[in-house]
Design an enzyme around this catalytic site. Sequence first.
Site, PDB file in Angstrom:
ATOM      1  N   LYS A  45       0.855  -1.189   0.000  1.00 19.76           N
ATOM      2  CA  LYS A  45       0.000   0.000   0.000  1.00 19.76           C
ATOM      3  C   LYS A  45       0.896   1.245   0.000  1.00 19.76           C
ATOM      4  CE  LYS A  45      -3.568   2.707   0.656  1.00 19.76           C
ATOM      5  NZ  LYS A  45      -4.333   3.075  -0.548  1.00 19.76           N
ATOM      6  N   ASN A 127       3.848   6.396  -7.184  1.00 12.24           N
ATOM      7  CA  ASN A 127       2.427   6.636  -7.459  1.00 12.24           C
ATOM      8  C   ASN A 127       2.207   8.119  -7.729  1.00 12.24           C
ATOM      9  OD1 ASN A 127      -0.324   6.814  -7.532  1.00 12.24           O
ATOM     10  ND2 ASN A 127      -0.653   6.263  -5.383  1.00 12.24           N
ATOM     11  N   CYS A 130      -2.488   9.064  -8.142  1.00  9.42           N
ATOM     12  CA  CYS A 130      -3.659   8.875  -7.291  1.00  9.42           C
ATOM     13  C   CYS A 130      -4.664   9.995  -7.559  1.00  9.42           C
ATOM     14  CB  CYS A 130      -3.292   8.867  -5.820  1.00  9.42           C
ATOM     15  SG  CYS A 130      -4.741   8.501  -4.813  1.00  9.42           S
ATOM     16  N   LYS A 165       4.176   4.784 -11.902  1.00 10.47           N
ATOM     17  CA  LYS A 165       2.816   4.284 -12.138  1.00 10.47           C
ATOM     18  C   LYS A 165       1.984   5.352 -12.835  1.00 10.47           C
ATOM     19  CE  LYS A 165      -0.922   1.827  -9.913  1.00 10.47           C
ATOM     20  NZ  LYS A 165      -1.258   1.004  -8.757  1.00 10.47           N
ATOM     21  N   ASN A 192      -3.333   2.975 -13.303  1.00  7.04           N
ATOM     22  CA  ASN A 192      -4.069   3.252 -12.073  1.00  7.04           C
ATOM     23  C   ASN A 192      -5.561   3.345 -12.430  1.00  7.04           C
ATOM     24  OD1 ASN A 192      -4.743   4.144  -9.402  1.00  7.04           O
ATOM     25  ND2 ASN A 192      -2.670   4.954  -9.218  1.00  7.04           N
ATOM     26  N   GLY A 217     -11.149  -2.747 -11.785  1.00  7.03           N
ATOM     27  CA  GLY A 217     -11.818  -4.017 -12.054  1.00  7.03           C
ATOM     28  C   GLY A 217     -12.002  -4.256 -13.544  1.00  7.03           C
TER      29      GLY A 217
END
Length: 304
Positions: A45, A127, A130, A165, A192, A217
């Site tokens: 995480k 990251n 986000c 990312k 992402n 998903g």
Amino acid sequence: MNELAVVLPGLNLKNPIMPASGCFGFGYEYSNFYDLSELGAVIMKAATGTARLGNPTPRVAETASGMLNAIGLQNPGVNHIIEQEVPFLAEYDTSIIANIAGSTIEEYEMVAEAFNDTEHVHALELNISCPNVKEGGIQFGTDPQMAAKVTERVKRVSKLPIYVKLSPNVTDIVAMAKAVEAAGADGLSMINTLTGMQIHLPSRRPLIANKTGGLSGPAIKPIAIRMIYEVKQHVDLPIIGMGGICNAEDVLEFLLAGADAVAVGTANFSNPLVCKEIIADLPDVLKRNGLSSVQEAIGKAVFI
Ligand SMILES: Cc1cc2nc3c(=O)[nH]c(=O)nc-3n(C[C@H](O)[C@H](O)[C@H](O)COP(=O)(O)O)c2cc1C
């Protein structure tokens, strides 16, 4: 010979499967289901400079084709992660990738430097994408110049290979990939989540408190595949692919499109054993599709 083995900057993977950041915590819960040593790697995480409580709840919602989340980078802070979480994961025979985030470039640098002398952390995943934090996040992830700047600054202070990312919330993913390649990234991680929203009819309010959240998903898989294909035509960096992977066939599709390894995110929430099952199924899926190794599959989709 291990037909699933993949070697990437800083990572000697026994197989190309790793849980995606934010969908596996730091592994405790999943370690009750299977031996984490089976995994190629674990992506932790996100770590920020100090602990973050994240966004107000509700911050997760199920949609017809995936989930929305706006966790807001909740995490116990980089020092806690180094002292408490890494030692737990280090007991397993798997590689560890630290996902790092920040509100300012200085925070990214500080977090990256903190991992420099952390034994057992093999790479950083930067990251910059986000969508759920107010300051910083979205600009780093959508402006090629900002993305290049944060990559270059982190690269300068870090001893570890850096996988940047990428956010899919851009019109030109290739420009983003080229910018971070020129800034010294060792690899890419993509994609992402895509910014989305869902409204609850009786209250007429967005289902999550942040109003918008990141969609993940199966719904985003075709977008991830398209972006990896496009980037692969123009950029030489290795790619950790992700976005909607649920089974070994999905993994093969990512490999064919040009990913060198993959991460599995949302699918872990509905089936905690999904990574283990994919690792077990992958050799057969390769064989049934005329391939003898992961290496042989990478970038081998036929486009002519
Ligand atoms: C609940 C949740 C939390 C996430 N947290 C992070 C995070 O901390 N850092 C990050 O880089 N990506 C984070 N992600 C994005 C995933 O790592 C992944 O890129 C994305 O969900 C697409 O993969 P998937 O469709 O397999 O879930 C998060 C995703 C979800 C669903």
